[in-house]
Each structure stands twice: as C-alpha cells, then as structure tokens.
Design a protein around this motif. Structure first.
Motif, PDB file in Angstrom:
ATOM      1  N   ASN A   1       0.777  -1.590  -0.100  1.00 54.02           N
ATOM      2  CA  ASN A   1       0.016  -0.425  -0.007  1.00 54.02           C
ATOM      3  C   ASN A   1       0.599   1.275  -0.477  1.00 54.02           C
ATOM      4  OD1 ASN A   1       0.833  -0.391   2.528  1.00 54.02           O
ATOM      5  ND2 ASN A   1      -0.602  -0.009   3.973  1.00 54.02           N
ATOM      6  N   LYS A   2       0.218   2.847  -0.678  1.00 53.35           N
ATOM      7  CA  LYS A   2       1.313   3.371   0.141  1.00 53.35           C
ATOM      8  C   LYS A   2       1.975   3.984   1.152  1.00 53.35           C
ATOM      9  CE  LYS A   2      -0.258   8.861  -2.275  1.00 53.35           C
ATOM     10  NZ  LYS A   2      -1.065   9.005  -2.016  1.00 53.35           N
ATOM     11  N   GLN A   3       1.020   3.813   1.632  1.00 53.55           N
ATOM     12  CA  GLN A   3       1.556   4.349   3.278  1.00 53.55           C
ATOM     13  C   GLN A   3       1.776   3.889   4.307  1.00 53.55           C
ATOM     14  OE1 GLN A   3       1.217   8.600   4.077  1.00 53.55           O
ATOM     15  NE2 GLN A   3       1.728   9.016   2.251  1.00 53.55           N
TER      16      GLN A   3
ATOM     17  N   ILE B   1      -5.589   1.013   1.604  1.00 50.63           N
ATOM     18  CA  ILE B   1      -5.996  -0.029   1.723  1.00 50.63           C
ATOM     19  C   ILE B   1      -6.462  -0.391  -0.085  1.00 50.63           C
ATOM     20  CG2 ILE B   1      -7.980  -1.987   2.615  1.00 50.63           C
ATOM     21  CD1 ILE B   1      -8.202   0.125   4.689  1.00 50.63           C
ATOM     22  N   PRO B   2      -5.535  -0.892  -0.950  1.00 49.29           N
ATOM     23  CA  PRO B   2      -6.097  -0.425  -2.358  1.00 49.29           C
ATOM     24  C   PRO B   2      -6.086  -0.969  -3.096  1.00 49.29           C
ATOM     25  CG  PRO B   2      -3.746  -0.598  -1.821  1.00 49.29           C
ATOM     26  CD  PRO B   2      -4.081  -0.495  -0.296  1.00 49.29           C
ATOM     27  N   TRP B   3      -6.431  -2.673  -2.561  1.00 51.34           N
ATOM     28  CA  TRP B   3      -7.527  -3.460  -2.829  1.00 51.34           C
ATOM     29  C   TRP B   3      -8.396  -3.702  -2.204  1.00 51.34           C
ATOM     30  CZ3 TRP B   3      -2.822  -3.547   0.264  1.00 51.34           C
ATOM     31  CH2 TRP B   3      -3.496  -3.736   1.963  1.00 51.34           C
ATOM     32  N   GLN B   4      -9.227  -2.447  -1.872  1.00 48.39           N
ATOM     33  CA  GLN B   4     -10.459  -2.130  -1.672  1.00 48.39           C
ATOM     34  C   GLN B   4     -11.567  -1.792  -2.503  1.00 48.39           C
ATOM     35  OE1 GLN B   4     -12.181  -2.988   1.375  1.00 48.39           O
ATOM     36  NE2 GLN B   4     -14.073  -3.376   1.205  1.00 48.39           N
ATOM     37  N   LEU B   5     -12.091  -2.979  -2.666  1.00 45.61           N
ATOM     38  CA  LEU B   5     -13.000  -2.346  -3.835  1.00 45.61           C
ATOM     39  C   LEU B   5     -15.035  -2.608  -3.412  1.00 45.61           C
ATOM     40  CD1 LEU B   5     -12.894  -4.728  -7.006  1.00 45.61           C
ATOM     41  CD2 LEU B   5     -11.813  -2.089  -6.356  1.00 45.61           C
ATOM     42  N   LEU B   6     -15.744  -1.381  -3.492  1.00 50.48           N
ATOM     43  CA  LEU B   6     -17.112  -0.958  -3.917  1.00 50.48           C
ATOM     44  C   LEU B   6     -18.721  -1.521  -4.491  1.00 50.48           C
ATOM     45  CD1 LEU B   6     -19.542  -0.279  -1.297  1.00 50.48           C
ATOM     46  CD2 LEU B   6     -19.106   2.600  -2.328  1.00 50.48           C
TER      47      LEU B   6
ATOM     48  N   SER C   1      -2.397   1.302  -9.182  1.00 48.30           N
ATOM     49  CA  SER C   1      -1.946   2.616  -8.940  1.00 48.30           C
ATOM     50  C   SER C   1      -1.495   2.274  -7.608  1.00 48.30           C
ATOM     51  CB  SER C   1      -2.448   3.848  -9.377  1.00 48.30           C
ATOM     52  OG  SER C   1      -3.702   3.890  -8.844  1.00 48.30           O
ATOM     53  N   THR C   2      -1.197   3.743  -7.222  1.00 48.65           N
ATOM     54  CA  THR C   2      -1.087   3.574  -5.766  1.00 48.65           C
ATOM     55  C   THR C   2      -2.163   3.283  -4.816  1.00 48.65           C
ATOM     56  OG1 THR C   2      -0.950   6.425  -5.517  1.00 48.65           O
ATOM     57  CG2 THR C   2       1.460   5.172  -6.264  1.00 48.65           C
ATOM     58  N   ASN C   3      -3.481   3.804  -5.532  1.00 44.47           N
ATOM     59  CA  ASN C   3      -4.562   3.867  -5.058  1.00 44.47           C
ATOM     60  C   ASN C   3      -5.158   2.360  -5.198  1.00 44.47           C
ATOM     61  OD1 ASN C   3      -4.478   6.128  -3.975  1.00 44.47           O
ATOM     62  ND2 ASN C   3      -4.652   7.240  -5.724  1.00 44.47           N
ATOM     63  N   VAL C   4      -4.856   1.439  -6.442  1.00 43.10           N
ATOM     64  CA  VAL C   4      -5.387   0.355  -6.844  1.00 43.10           C
ATOM     65  C   VAL C   4      -4.473  -0.264  -6.678  1.00 43.10           C
ATOM     66  CG1 VAL C   4      -7.459  -0.774  -8.918  1.00 43.10           C
ATOM     67  CG2 VAL C   4      -7.404   1.847  -8.133  1.00 43.10           C
ATOM     68  N   LEU C   5      -4.044  -2.017  -5.848  1.00 40.83           N
ATOM     69  CA  LEU C   5      -3.757  -2.936  -6.007  1.00 40.83           C
ATOM     70  C   LEU C   5      -4.183  -3.631  -5.856  1.00 40.83           C
ATOM     71  CD1 LEU C   5      -0.159  -0.771  -4.631  1.00 40.83           C
ATOM     72  CD2 LEU C   5      -0.436  -2.087  -7.359  1.00 40.83           C
ATOM     73  N   PRO C   6      -4.110  -5.052  -6.196  1.00 37.95           N
ATOM     74  CA  PRO C   6      -4.359  -6.241  -5.351  1.00 37.95           C
ATOM     75  C   PRO C   6      -3.644  -6.895  -4.306  1.00 37.95           C
ATOM     76  CG  PRO C   6      -3.140  -6.879  -7.543  1.00 37.95           C
ATOM     77  CD  PRO C   6      -2.492  -5.232  -6.997  1.00 37.95           C
TER      78      PRO C   6
ATOM     79  N   MET D   1     -10.509   4.617  -4.144  1.00 43.12           N
ATOM     80  CA  MET D   1     -11.658   5.749  -3.195  1.00 43.12           C
ATOM     81  C   MET D   1     -11.554   5.295  -1.996  1.00 43.12           C
ATOM     82  SD  MET D   1     -15.148   4.185  -4.190  1.00 43.12           S
ATOM     83  CE  MET D   1     -15.905   3.541  -3.482  1.00 43.12           C
ATOM     84  N   ILE D   2     -11.365   6.179  -1.289  1.00 44.53           N
ATOM     85  CA  ILE D   2     -12.474   5.942  -0.196  1.00 44.53           C
ATOM     86  C   ILE D   2     -13.667   6.447   0.620  1.00 44.53           C
ATOM     87  CG2 ILE D   2      -9.196   5.573   0.928  1.00 44.53           C
ATOM     88  CD1 ILE D   2      -9.825   8.870   1.312  1.00 44.53           C
TER      89      ILE D   2
END
Length: 486
Positions: free
Chosen positions: A237-239, A257-262, A348-353, A300-301
């Motif tokens: 994750n990013k940080q 939490i770049p793996w979180q989807l909604l 991206s840093t915001n979307v990672l598995p 996204m958050i």
C-alpha cells in the motif's frame, strides 16, 4: 587411396578422414571414377562456403547412383543452400531420381524435376538448415538415358549466422525488452522488464541466443516455452498508518487499502482485488447476479467519489458448494465468489491487489492481529458508511464464537475486536480481512487476504458478538483453477 567393399553388386568408396560416400554400379563408366579428381566433396573441417554438384555436371548424370555428401559449417551457424541449377528426371513423389536433404534422419526436402518459373518449386529459393550440418543424398535409377537425359544439379552452400529473431511478446502493454539496439544472432543477449512499477517479472529475465536458434535463459529455460510475463505487485500500500475502526471507527487514507472495492447495486458489499482482472467477494453479495453486469468501484475512500476507478464485470462465478436458500439464508458454507472484470484494471498506488494467503498450520490468522475494512454500517449510520473504514481484529477459537443456530464449518473462522466498537456490519459483506495489521506490512511481509466478511449477528458493535469470515486458504486451488480456466 581407396578401400573397396563389394556388396550387393555395388562398390562403396571411402575417403578415410571424411564423411563423403559414393556408391556406383560395377558397370558404371570409368569417366565417373575419374571425375573424383575434380568433383567438389565435403571438407573434413567445417567450412564457411562451398558447392556440391552431381557427377559430370554440366553433362548428364549417370544411372544407378547413390551418393551422399556431408556438409558442416562452424558452430553457431546454419547452412543455406542455393540451387544454381536443378534438372533431375521428374517422377511422382520423386520415386525415380531424386536429391534429398536430410538433417539427423529428418527429410528437409526431396527434389526432382526442373527449375522453372514455378515459385513453389523448392529449387527456386534458398533452403536454410535448422542446424550447422546436413546430408545431401543423390539417387538415380537406370532411366536417365537416351535423348531426354537430365543434367543433374549444382548447389552452393554457405554459413549463415544463427539468428534467433525477435522473441514474441505476448503482452506488449506490460512487458518489453530492455535493449534499444536489439541484436538477435548467436551468443547475443536480451533482457525483459516490466513497463510499470506496479508489476513484477515472473520468470527468467535474461536470455542468450543459442546455436540452435533458441533464446535460452541462464537456468536453461526456452523462451518459446517459458516466456516471462508481468504479474501485479500484491499486498503493498501507499503508506502505513495506525489502525482504525470499521463500526464507528476511523476513516481510511487514500492508498492505505488499495485492494478494497465497493459495489452499490443491487446489493451493497465489498470485494478485494486479487489481480488486474479478478476480484474476490462473498457469494451473498453477488448471488442471483451471475448473468448480469455489475459495477465495482476502487481507488477511493469516499463512496461518492466521482473519480473512482469503475470496473465492469465480465463473469461472476460463485463457488459450486454454496447453496442458495430462500427466503432466508441459514447456511453460509462456501460463501465465496470470483468476479472477472471486462478489462484490465489500471493499477496505481490507489488500486493494487492483495496477496492470496499461504496455508497455515495452526490458527488461520497465525496468532496475529489483522485488519478488516469496508463501507458498511457504523455507529452513526448502521446501514452504510460514506467513507471507507478499517479496524483491528483478532481470531477467536471458540466454536461457535457467539450463540447461533446456523451451521459453523471448517471453511469459516471467527474474528472480532477487543473493543465493543470494533466489528463488521451490514454492507461490509465480501470485504477483506488481511494480515499483518495495517501499518505493519512490508515488501518482505505483504498483506495477505485471510478472510472474507461473511456473516454474523444482527446487532453490530457488541464485543460479545463477533463475526464469521470465509477461510480463503481453503479455496486456493479453486481460485487458481477458476482464474486459469476463465
């Protein structure tokens, strides 16, 4: 100078240190024997070029011949044959007179007829041997006589350096060669790299062109059979930040939490990205939607973020062991589903598995605290949260971990927080439980998906009422096979 062996009515002549053989009928003409004084034969050492011709060329060849030439060029080269003349008595399938090219017993070509304007005639274009040696075999019967006698052949051979060619790249959007000026001939080297920092190379990176025209890695892997490819970096994750809460808890930071989807419709629920095409969720989130197209949001958050990454589903595959009940589900065994997106998800840093788990020999969470996250109910809004929440949980070994009439199986485990305000709630279903605790991950210890939010008591946030999670490690074979086959 020759040793002679009489057998089956033919005489075989040997040049003691070479691989040239000549067979001629006992009744053959004396001038053919004399032709050995000038006829080009194979060199004992590898040569860079030379020529081979039928005996007596450009005069007609004789009947009842069986002649073999062995041609060899230096290691790392191939032999290229160019026919300057080809005039051999034609016959169906070249059953009468013929010139055959062989490599280790395999026929590369068998020629007869005349060189003509027919572009498909094999004598009209050079022939390239796959290796640095080959045999030429010239056979004639007793029919090359009279006014229609044929002249035979004259073929020039030369050494052509082996060229492995530019290797095929299956996915040029992700992987490329590092060399700007690419050299692909014998002993040249090439290397592969991933074009994005969010991918890593899976397989050997460095290859060398070998004498057989194959790209071979340092471990002996053939590129055509074991080409490297780029796979997403997982579990980063990013940080890192201090842990928060889901029910009544703390907002997550972007990229945390770049793996979180909604997914919002028709059922609100969570999911975890596990590759750049696949996500994993609870069967309860997508039950009944297998033939429909759903939207998942990531990167996204804020659940209302207009710039969220939208992912459209291509396939929804529920575990075959999950049994749908109506009107109320009373058995959540095998509560797991895979979702394939219609296009590659832009990482991206915001979307990672997140990484898949490893098998544990003891407790599912390996005695560690983990983090659960989602857009589900909070203490302020029991139905949903606008902002992504996360909180620390630990595993509980009591079975059941709260009073329930529902069946508890080995495909589930219980987890919850020590604080009564830490719990999963409605709308969190399908979301991730990962270890280690958020903020403690590293390249050496990536975040791994241990659980999927499955089911729990109707009331959220009571420290005596924990939740059940689908045990992801029990489904690793099913997950990999499903992804490979779809």
């Amino acid at each position: 100078m020759f040793e002679k062996l009489r057998t089956a009515g033919k005489i075989e002549h040997y040049l003691p240190d070479c691989l040239f053989h000549l067979y001629i009928s006992v009744m053959g003409r004396i001038k053919l024997i004399m032709s050995l004084l000038w006829m080009s034969v194979c060199e004992c050492k590898a040569a860079m070029y030379g020529h081979v011709q039928s005996p007596l060329f450009p005069e007609p060849y004789l009947a009842d011949l069986y002649i073999r030439w062995y041609l060899k060029v230096p290691h790392g080269y191939q032999i290229q044959l160019t026919f300057n003349h080809l005039d051999i008595e034609p016959s169906v399938n070249c059953t009468k007179d013929s010139l055959t090219i062989l490599l280790d017993g395999e026929v590369l070509g068998k020629f007869c007829g005349q060189k003509s304007t027919d572009t498909h005639h094999p004598g009209n274009k050079p022939i390239l041997s796959p290796d640095n040696h080959l045999w030429l075999l010239f056979e004639t019967d007793s029919s090359n006589q009279g006014s229609q006698m044929h002249l035979g052949f004259f073929v020039f051979y030369q050494a052509i350096v082996v060229d492995c060619g530019i290797p095929e790249i299956a996915d040029p959007d992700l992987i490329a060669l590092t060399e700007e000026s690419l050299l692909t001939t014998y002993k040249q080297n090439i290397s592969f790299k991933c074009l994005s920092e969010y991918y890593k190379l899976d397989g050997d990176a460095n290859f060398t062109c070998d004498a057989n025209g194959n790209w071979i890695s340092e471990r002996g892997q053939n590129h055509s059979q074991n080409a490297p490819h780029c796979v997403p970096v997982c579990g980063m994750n990013k940080q890192t930040f201090s842990a928060g809460r889901v029910f009544g808890g703390q907002d997550a930071k972007l990229g945390q939490i770049p793996w979180q989807l909604l997914t919002k419709q028709p059922n609100r629920g969570g999911a975890s990205l596990i590759s750049d095409r696949w996500a994993i969720t609870a069967a309860t989130v997508v039950d009944g939607q297998q033939t429909k197209t759903l939207l998942f949001y990531g990167g996204m958050i804020d659940g209302l973020d207009q710039n969220a990454v939208k992912m459209e589903t291509e396939k929804i595959i529920i575990h075959p062991g999950y049994k749908v009940e109506s009107p109320v589900q009373t058995n959540y065994d095998n509560d797991i589903a895979l979702v394939k997106m219609s296009a590659r998800v832009p990482l991206s840093t915001n979307v990672l598995p997140v990484c898949l788990p490893e098998k544990s020999n003891g407790p599912v969470m390996e005695g560690k605290s983990g983090t659960v996250s989602g857009f589900g109910g909070t203490s302020k809004n029991p139905l949903r949260s606008r902002f992504l929440q996360h909180g620390p949980v630990k595993e509980y070994s009591e079975v059941p971990c709260f009073s329930t009439t529902l069946k508890v199986t080995d495909n589930m485990f219980c987890a919850g927080g020590d604080d009564e305000d830490v719990d999963t709630c409605k709308g969190d279903s399908g979301g991730p439980l990962v270890i280690p605790l958020l903020g403690r991950g590293s390249p050496e210890t990536p975040y791994r998906l241990k659980g999927i939010v499955s089911w729990g008591p109707a009331k959220c946030g009571d420290k005596n009422f924990k939740g059940y999670y689908t045990k992801v490690e029990n489904y690793l074979d099913w997950i990999r096979e499903t992804m490979e086959n779809n």
